[in-house]
Design a protein around this motif. Structure first.
Motif, PDB file in Angstrom:
ATOM      1  N   GLY A  32       0.854  -1.146   0.035  1.00  0.00           N
ATOM      2  CA  GLY A  32       0.036   0.182   0.149  1.00  0.00           C
ATOM      3  C   GLY A  32       0.911   1.262   0.125  1.00  0.00           C
ATOM      4  O   GLY A  32       1.852   1.286  -0.817  1.00  0.00           O
ATOM      5  N   ALA A  33       0.367   2.124   0.829  1.00  0.00           N
ATOM      6  CA  ALA A  33       1.337   3.393   1.117  1.00  0.00           C
ATOM      7  C   ALA A  33       2.768   3.412   1.257  1.00  0.00           C
ATOM      8  O   ALA A  33       3.477   4.352   1.226  1.00  0.00           O
ATOM      9  CB  ALA A  33       0.562   4.592   1.917  1.00  0.00           C
ATOM     10  N   SER A  34       3.164   2.082   1.860  1.00  0.00           N
ATOM     11  CA  SER A  34       4.496   2.053   2.338  1.00  0.00           C
ATOM     12  C   SER A  34       5.354   1.267   1.428  1.00  0.00           C
ATOM     13  O   SER A  34       6.446   0.687   1.604  1.00  0.00           O
ATOM     14  CB  SER A  34       4.547   1.263   3.763  1.00  0.00           C
ATOM     15  OG  SER A  34       3.792   1.923   4.896  1.00  0.00           O
ATOM     16  N   SER A  35       4.715   1.217   0.045  1.00  0.00           N
ATOM     17  CA  SER A  35       5.536   0.260  -0.918  1.00  0.00           C
ATOM     18  C   SER A  35       6.752   0.898  -1.231  1.00  0.00           C
ATOM     19  O   SER A  35       7.634   0.277  -1.491  1.00  0.00           O
ATOM     20  CB  SER A  35       4.437   0.542  -2.293  1.00  0.00           C
ATOM     21  OG  SER A  35       4.256   1.575  -2.826  1.00  0.00           O
ATOM     22  N   ALA A  36       6.986   2.391  -1.407  1.00  0.00           N
ATOM     23  CA  ALA A  36       8.313   2.811  -1.562  1.00  0.00           C
ATOM     24  C   ALA A  36       9.572   2.498  -0.595  1.00  0.00           C
ATOM     25  O   ALA A  36      10.753   2.391  -0.759  1.00  0.00           O
ATOM     26  CB  ALA A  36       8.319   4.340  -1.724  1.00  0.00           C
ATOM     27  N   ALA A  37       8.772   2.570   0.633  1.00  0.00           N
ATOM     28  CA  ALA A  37       9.730   2.178   2.001  1.00  0.00           C
ATOM     29  C   ALA A  37      10.199   0.625   1.356  1.00  0.00           C
ATOM     30  O   ALA A  37      11.356   0.278   1.670  1.00  0.00           O
ATOM     31  CB  ALA A  37       9.050   2.279   3.130  1.00  0.00           C
ATOM     32  N   PHE A  38       9.345  -0.214   1.396  1.00  0.00           N
ATOM     33  CA  PHE A  38       9.649  -1.571   1.060  1.00  0.00           C
ATOM     34  C   PHE A  38      10.693  -1.762  -0.054  1.00  0.00           C
ATOM     35  O   PHE A  38      11.582  -2.671  -0.190  1.00  0.00           O
ATOM     36  CB  PHE A  38       8.506  -2.415   1.038  1.00  0.00           C
ATOM     37  CG  PHE A  38       8.022  -2.689   2.328  1.00  0.00           C
ATOM     38  CD1 PHE A  38       8.037  -3.999   2.947  1.00  0.00           C
ATOM     39  CD2 PHE A  38       6.826  -2.051   2.855  1.00  0.00           C
ATOM     40  CE1 PHE A  38       7.827  -4.266   4.206  1.00  0.00           C
ATOM     41  CE2 PHE A  38       6.343  -2.323   4.038  1.00  0.00           C
ATOM     42  CZ  PHE A  38       6.694  -3.518   4.739  1.00  0.00           C
ATOM     43  N   ALA A  39      10.417  -0.943  -1.088  1.00  0.00           N
ATOM     44  CA  ALA A  39      11.510  -0.870  -2.378  1.00  0.00           C
ATOM     45  C   ALA A  39      12.774  -0.610  -1.825  1.00  0.00           C
ATOM     46  O   ALA A  39      13.715  -0.959  -2.381  1.00  0.00           O
ATOM     47  CB  ALA A  39      10.865   0.155  -3.371  1.00  0.00           C
ATOM     48  N   ILE A  40      12.806   0.443  -1.087  1.00  0.00           N
ATOM     49  CA  ILE A  40      14.050   0.977  -0.491  1.00  0.00           C
ATOM     50  C   ILE A  40      14.789  -0.373   0.094  1.00  0.00           C
ATOM     51  O   ILE A  40      16.004  -0.406   0.123  1.00  0.00           O
ATOM     52  CB  ILE A  40      14.264   1.844   0.349  1.00  0.00           C
ATOM     53  CG1 ILE A  40      13.579   3.504  -0.308  1.00  0.00           C
ATOM     54  CG2 ILE A  40      15.241   2.231   1.141  1.00  0.00           C
ATOM     55  CD1 ILE A  40      13.295   4.530   0.538  1.00  0.00           C
ATOM     56  N   VAL A  41      14.067  -1.081   1.112  1.00  0.00           N
ATOM     57  CA  VAL A  41      14.740  -2.214   1.570  1.00  0.00           C
ATOM     58  C   VAL A  41      15.099  -3.244   0.831  1.00  0.00           C
ATOM     59  O   VAL A  41      16.241  -3.812   0.993  1.00  0.00           O
ATOM     60  CB  VAL A  41      13.475  -2.918   2.708  1.00  0.00           C
ATOM     61  CG1 VAL A  41      13.978  -4.264   3.020  1.00  0.00           C
ATOM     62  CG2 VAL A  41      13.113  -2.044   3.714  1.00  0.00           C
ATOM     63  N   GLY A 242      17.318   6.628   6.274  1.00  0.00           N
ATOM     64  CA  GLY A 242      17.367   6.081   7.547  1.00  0.00           C
ATOM     65  C   GLY A 242      17.178   4.653   7.425  1.00  0.00           C
ATOM     66  O   GLY A 242      17.605   3.699   8.176  1.00  0.00           O
ATOM     67  N   ILE A 243      16.016   4.377   6.691  1.00  0.00           N
ATOM     68  CA  ILE A 243      15.689   2.895   6.525  1.00  0.00           C
ATOM     69  C   ILE A 243      16.801   2.253   5.715  1.00  0.00           C
ATOM     70  O   ILE A 243      17.167   1.077   6.086  1.00  0.00           O
ATOM     71  CB  ILE A 243      14.441   2.973   5.473  1.00  0.00           C
ATOM     72  CG1 ILE A 243      13.302   3.570   6.313  1.00  0.00           C
ATOM     73  CG2 ILE A 243      14.063   1.409   4.944  1.00  0.00           C
ATOM     74  CD1 ILE A 243      11.988   3.541   5.171  1.00  0.00           C
ATOM     75  N   TYR A 244      17.392   2.758   4.762  1.00  0.00           N
ATOM     76  CA  TYR A 244      18.799   2.215   4.175  1.00  0.00           C
ATOM     77  C   TYR A 244      19.685   1.851   5.192  1.00  0.00           C
ATOM     78  O   TYR A 244      20.307   0.922   5.329  1.00  0.00           O
ATOM     79  CB  TYR A 244      19.067   3.147   3.354  1.00  0.00           C
ATOM     80  CG  TYR A 244      20.359   2.619   2.301  1.00  0.00           C
ATOM     81  CD1 TYR A 244      20.275   1.840   1.203  1.00  0.00           C
ATOM     82  CD2 TYR A 244      21.457   2.865   3.014  1.00  0.00           C
ATOM     83  CE1 TYR A 244      21.387   1.135   0.636  1.00  0.00           C
ATOM     84  CE2 TYR A 244      22.805   1.968   2.111  1.00  0.00           C
ATOM     85  CZ  TYR A 244      22.707   1.613   1.212  1.00  0.00           C
ATOM     86  OH  TYR A 244      23.673   0.905   0.411  1.00  0.00           O
ATOM     87  N   LEU A 245      20.013   2.895   6.010  1.00  0.00           N
ATOM     88  CA  LEU A 245      20.917   2.886   7.104  1.00  0.00           C
ATOM     89  C   LEU A 245      20.619   1.523   8.118  1.00  0.00           C
ATOM     90  O   LEU A 245      21.463   0.760   8.295  1.00  0.00           O
ATOM     91  CB  LEU A 245      21.145   4.055   7.866  1.00  0.00           C
ATOM     92  CG  LEU A 245      21.805   5.167   6.917  1.00  0.00           C
ATOM     93  CD1 LEU A 245      21.823   6.300   8.194  1.00  0.00           C
ATOM     94  CD2 LEU A 245      23.294   4.877   6.541  1.00  0.00           C
ATOM     95  N   LEU A 246      19.438   1.511   8.480  1.00  0.00           N
ATOM     96  CA  LEU A 246      18.939   0.437   9.392  1.00  0.00           C
ATOM     97  C   LEU A 246      19.246  -1.036   8.844  1.00  0.00           C
ATOM     98  O   LEU A 246      19.800  -1.933   9.458  1.00  0.00           O
ATOM     99  CB  LEU A 246      17.667   0.558   9.994  1.00  0.00           C
ATOM    100  CG  LEU A 246      16.932  -0.485  10.796  1.00  0.00           C
ATOM    101  CD1 LEU A 246      17.595  -0.608  11.846  1.00  0.00           C
ATOM    102  CD2 LEU A 246      15.424  -0.151  10.790  1.00  0.00           C
ATOM    103  N   VAL A 247      18.649  -1.151   7.665  1.00  0.00           N
ATOM    104  CA  VAL A 247      18.804  -2.311   7.001  1.00  0.00           C
ATOM    105  C   VAL A 247      20.337  -2.675   6.602  1.00  0.00           C
ATOM    106  O   VAL A 247      20.771  -3.764   6.736  1.00  0.00           O
ATOM    107  CB  VAL A 247      18.057  -2.296   5.598  1.00  0.00           C
ATOM    108  CG1 VAL A 247      18.225  -3.645   4.810  1.00  0.00           C
ATOM    109  CG2 VAL A 247      16.624  -2.238   5.571  1.00  0.00           C
ATOM    110  N   THR A 248      21.225  -1.892   6.352  1.00  0.00           N
ATOM    111  CA  THR A 248      22.540  -2.035   5.890  1.00  0.00           C
ATOM    112  C   THR A 248      23.111  -2.414   7.113  1.00  0.00           C
ATOM    113  O   THR A 248      24.180  -3.227   7.253  1.00  0.00           O
ATOM    114  CB  THR A 248      23.279  -0.983   5.050  1.00  0.00           C
ATOM    115  OG1 THR A 248      24.374  -1.419   4.568  1.00  0.00           O
ATOM    116  CG2 THR A 248      23.465  -0.057   6.074  1.00  0.00           C
TER     117      THR A 248
END
Length: 276
Positions: A32-41, A242-248
């Motif tokens: 849904g609206a968080s699709s771009a965030a999951f794309a970054i993951v 920030g999401i990128y940094l957390l996952v990495t």
């Protein structure tokens, strides 16, 4: 001059924009609206998977540095009154063994361009002449282009903003602390323990564990500090970065745990266990 308008940079940004938008559209039915965030993951995981050979080289370099610790300690004892000679001898030894005290920084340095691109994609209203639709995407209602520091300064901070950024920052700090404790420098094989409270170990007849050897000590300290600097940085960059940094950082911890088993830094010494 607008650096982002420079044709090669604009082309890279436009390609990255198309990739993220394409992944976001594919994930829309699920996220849904968080699709771009999951794309970054997904992009982060792809980047880190591509860097696995670099991680393996880093693990091998760490093992080599641990093996060299007694020789480095001997150099420190021999040339303690001549710092310039000591540095030359250390660099010669590293070169002879095909490693460097800075090998641990390589994965981080390789990722700087990726983080820079993601940062740009979520601060620019226009990408290569067209509106940036990524700025309309959110994670739990928080815009991916917003930052915690910016929201506080603008007076637009909301409970959702504090909750989402707080979770990201705290998780990065937690991963950093686990990493710091799990990968403390350990004494070289065969090193005798120093008396309790001395904080040193006797290596090859000299004072200084791998943690105290010049180069190793400084690099371990810097890398440990960077784990927490990353958490601070996450407060000032867009949520997407920030999401990128957390996952990495989470990937880095998992990868190092796996590679430490395959390439132990000190084969005859077990890494310190995490406190209960």
């Amino acid at each position: 001059m607008d650096l982002y308008a420079f044709p090669p940079i604009a082309a890279v940004l436009d390609g990255a924009y198309a990739l993220l938008m394409g992944l976001s559209d594919l994930l829309q039915p699920l996220a849904g609206a968080s699709s771009a965030a999951f794309a970054i993951v997904l992009v982060t995981l792809a980047v880190r998977a591509a860097l696995i050979p670099v991680g393996i080289a880093q693990a091998k370099a760490e093992r080599t540095r641990a093996r060299l610790a007694p020789r480095l300690a001997e150099l420190q004892r021999t040339h303690q009154d001549n710092p310039e000679r000591l540095q030359r001898e250390m660099m010669a030894l590293y070169a002879e063994e095909g490693t460097t005290p800075f090998a641990g920084c390589l994965p981080m340095l390789v990722q700087i361009p990726v983080v820079s691109v993601i940062y740009a994609l979520f601060i620019l209203p226009v990408i290569a002449g067209h509106p940036n639709e990524l700025l309309t995407h959110t994670l739990f209602g928080v815009p991916l282009g917003s930052s915690l520091a910016g929201s506080i300064a603008a007076g637009t901070v909301t409970p959702a903003t504090i909750a989402v950024f707080g979770a990201v920052v705290l998780l990065i700090a937690l991963v950093g602390e686990v990493t710091r404790r799990a990968f403390r420098p350990v004494a070289a094989a065969g090193a005798a323990s120093a008396p309790t409270g001395s904080g040193t170990a006797d290596v090859a007849g000299t004072t200084g564990s791998p943690a105290q050897v010049p180069g190793i000590a400084g690099m371990q300290h810097v890398l440990g500090l960077l784990q927490f600097v990353t958490a601070v940085v996450a407060m000032f960059v867009p949520l997407a970065a920030g999401i990128y940094l957390l996952v990495t950082v989470a990937w880095t911890l998992g990868q190092r745990l796996v590679l430490r088993r395959r390439y132990p830094a000190a084969p005859s010494t077990m890494p310190p266990a995490l406190p209960a």
